[in-house]
Design a protein around this motif. Structure first.
Motif, PDB file in Angstrom:
ATOM      1  N   VAL A   1       0.690  -1.136  -0.026  1.00 55.68           N
ATOM      2  CA  VAL A   1       0.016   0.069   0.044  1.00 55.68           C
ATOM      3  C   VAL A   1       0.812   1.104   0.070  1.00 55.68           C
ATOM      4  N   PHE A   2       1.716   1.369   0.933  1.00 59.82           N
ATOM      5  CA  PHE A   2       2.864   2.638   0.894  1.00 59.82           C
ATOM      6  C   PHE A   2       3.563   2.727   0.060  1.00 59.82           C
ATOM      7  N   PHE A   3       4.170   1.517  -0.595  1.00 59.79           N
ATOM      8  CA  PHE A   3       4.849   1.680  -1.725  1.00 59.79           C
ATOM      9  C   PHE A   3       4.198   2.121  -3.061  1.00 59.79           C
ATOM     10  N   THR A   4       2.896   1.932  -3.102  1.00 63.52           N
ATOM     11  CA  THR A   4       2.072   2.445  -4.217  1.00 63.52           C
ATOM     12  C   THR A   4       2.080   3.802  -4.105  1.00 63.52           C
TER      13      THR A   4
ATOM     14  N   SER B   1       7.490  -4.005 -12.213  1.00 60.03           N
ATOM     15  CA  SER B   1       6.537  -3.537 -13.156  1.00 60.03           C
ATOM     16  C   SER B   1       5.754  -2.275 -12.744  1.00 60.03           C
ATOM     17  N   LEU B   2       5.906  -2.166 -11.421  1.00 55.89           N
ATOM     18  CA  LEU B   2       5.567  -1.007 -10.273  1.00 55.89           C
ATOM     19  C   LEU B   2       6.537   0.388 -10.840  1.00 55.89           C
TER      20      LEU B   2
ATOM     21  N   MET C   1      -7.194   5.133  -4.757  1.00 58.69           N
ATOM     22  CA  MET C   1      -7.937   3.968  -4.960  1.00 58.69           C
ATOM     23  C   MET C   1      -7.159   2.682  -5.089  1.00 58.69           C
ATOM     24  N   GLY C   2      -6.332   2.706  -5.913  1.00 58.41           N
ATOM     25  CA  GLY C   2      -5.458   1.383  -6.062  1.00 58.41           C
ATOM     26  C   GLY C   2      -4.828   1.036  -4.994  1.00 58.41           C
TER      27      GLY C   2
ATOM     28  N   ALA D   1      -1.706  -2.805  -7.423  1.00 57.86           N
ATOM     29  CA  ALA D   1      -1.407  -1.447  -7.445  1.00 57.86           C
ATOM     30  C   ALA D   1      -0.646  -0.886  -8.815  1.00 57.86           C
ATOM     31  N   ALA D   2      -0.359  -2.072  -9.406  1.00 59.95           N
ATOM     32  CA  ALA D   2       0.360  -1.584 -11.030  1.00 59.95           C
ATOM     33  C   ALA D   2      -0.809  -1.145 -11.604  1.00 59.95           C
ATOM     34  N   LEU D   3      -2.066  -1.771 -11.562  1.00 60.73           N
ATOM     35  CA  LEU D   3      -3.163  -1.018 -12.356  1.00 60.73           C
ATOM     36  C   LEU D   3      -3.710   0.340 -11.974  1.00 60.73           C
TER      37      LEU D   3
END
Length: 480
Positions: free
Chosen positions: A95-98, A153-154, A334-335, A440-442
């Motif tokens: 979550v926090f990486f996102t 990929s992120l 949201m992601g 997270a990637a999406l």
């Protein structure tokens, strides 16, 4: 002007038709329903557990002979109320990486260096833009098959997104290049220590043996992915209304549509230094991931420093850098929440202590199959298990101690059992909404899971078909 009006009319008619079609519910609803179903099953499926024992490289695995039924611990209403917050806590790393990667790339955009770099690349590839797809997809796949970090990929998506949009494609194309490339590399696992290495250690198979068949799987699946992405990208290039995310990409198209078409952009001295330092940080990232075992926490910390340092060198004020992070956080909010919501499904099954029961039962089903079907059965069992155990290494630690001895009993080689785990675990990572890094990637790409599902389903089914044929071949030739 007339053409624009015609496109607007066509767009309105298209959207009216789509409204009449069946639509999947919002991803929040889908994941909430999955959590509720999981809670109900804790009243139906008997609770059970395996004994945990030390495994390879200090990891904890299970004793396959130790399964016992235990007292039922169903998830009640009060407990169910907390599963979403606890899912967010459990998935906190992702979550926090996102959030941080979204913030960092917004700061880079504010410096202007991304815009200039994309402008130069767009001009260079203006007449052969389609070549970017096979080149980038293959490069990402090779990296993933060697080091096993599909989560990169992120990082790839926000880097390539502006260029892909500027060249006339869409967000799904950018996401597909990164996600399909990394998942093929991870799944085939030619020299991947995360799935191949660990799976073979747990199965008692020489590490990285059987490389030939895995390489063939890599070539076939990456070729299928490249042709699939190119086919979709050409349709979007020919007519943007063919994009599944045409409406969602409006702002991105406005931002990047003039890139490579108007007067060429050039970097100032400060921007050049900032770009050089950004490349240095990416070099540190690669070194940390490949040599120091860095993962999301370390990468997130590096990205925070990177955003600050690069922003200051490029001439941004401290307040501008802070606002850049805030804007990036909002874009992926949201992601990031979806990642935690997806984790809630596993939290429910763990609370009800039925995760081990499900794994044990599925393993027993495979044991009852004739040898000809056992290998394929193992593959589908691994696919089902990956819905609730989305971690590649976690999946191996839970299933391989069961599947390896089971393979001996049903006449399947242990090497084939490892392959069943790899193929069953791998491709589902960019299909199931319970896969944290994928959702997270999406979010970073700005693509809804429902739209992605519509896009990826034909390719996913192709991969399933290739996997089934591969399992049959491995069983017939007695691959070891």
């Amino acid at each position: 002007m007339e053409e624009v009006r015609k496109h607007d009319v066509d767009s309105e008619q298209k959207s009216q038709k789509e409204k009449r079609k069946f639509k999947l519910p919002h991803i929040y609803v889908i994941l909430f329903v999955f959590s509720a179903i999981a809670a109900i099953t804790t009243y139906i499926i008997p609770a059970g557990e395996f004994e945990r024992i030390p495994g390879p490289e200090g990891r904890t695995t299970i004793d396959p002979e130790s399964f016992t039924h235990i007292k039922q611990t169903p998830v009640g209403i009060v407990d169910f109320l907390t599963v979403i917050p606890r899912g967010l806590i459990d998935a906190g790393e992702v979550v926090f990486f996102t959030f941080i990667i979204g913030g960092m790339f917004m700061v880079l955009r504010k410096t202007g260096i991304i815009e200039v770099a994309v402008d130069k690349l767009a001009r260079r590839f203006a007449h052969r833009s389609i070549m970017l797809i096979p080149v980038l997809t293959t490069v990402f796949a090779i990296i993933a098959t060697l080091i096993g970090t599909a989560e990169l990929s992120l990082v790839y998506i926000p880097v390539i997104m502006p260029l892909v949009i500027a060249l006339g494609y869409d967000s799904i194309t950018a996401a597909a290049i990164a996600l399909c490339g990394t998942v093929v590399g991870f799944t085939a696992g030619v020299l991947n220590p995360i799935n191949t290495g660990l799976g073979q250690k747990l199965a008692g198979v020489p590490v990285f043996s059987g490389m030939g068949l895995r390489f063939i799987v890599f070539v076939i699946t990456i070729t299928a992915a490249i042709f699939f992405i190119i086919r979709y990208a050409k349709k979007v290039k020919r007519d943007p209304f063919n994009s599944y995310v045409y409406e969602e990409d409006k702002e991105k198209r406005k931002l990047y549509q003039s890139v490579g078409k108007s007067k060429a952009l050039h970097m100032s001295s400060r921007q050049k230094w900032a770009a050089l330092v950004a490349l240095l940080f990416f070099g540190i990232l690669v070194y940390g991931v490949t040599s120091k075992g860095w993962f999301m926490v370390e990468m997130a910390g590096l990205f925070i420093i990177m955003g600050i340092v690069v922003g200051l060198i490029a001439g941004l004020k401290v307040g501008d850098i802070c606002e850049g992070f805030n804007e990036g956080f909002r874009d992926v909010l949201m992601g990031a929440f979806i990642v935690g919501l997806a984790r809630a499904v596993a939290v429910v099954l763990e609370d009800g202590q039925i995760m081990d029961t499900i794994v044990h039962a599925l393993g027993t089903v495979v044991g009852d199959l004739p040898p000809a079907l056992a290998a394929v059965g193992m593959y589908f069992v691994q696919m089902m298990i990956n819905f609730v155990i989305s971690s590649g290494s976690g999946h191996a630690l839970v299933t391989m101690p069961i599947m390896a001895p089971l393979a001996d009993m049903v006449g399947v080689t242990r090497q084939t059992a490892v392959l069943a785990y790899q193929l069953g675990d791998g491709f589902t990572h960019i299909f199931y909404p319970t896969s944290g890094y994928f959702m997270a990637a999406l979010a970073i790409a700005g693509v809804a899971w429902q739209k992605w599902l519509r896009f990826i389903l034909p390719l996913f089914l192709t991969w399933v078909g290739i996997s089934v044929v591969t399992m049959v071949v491995a069983q017939v030739i007695g691959w070891s």
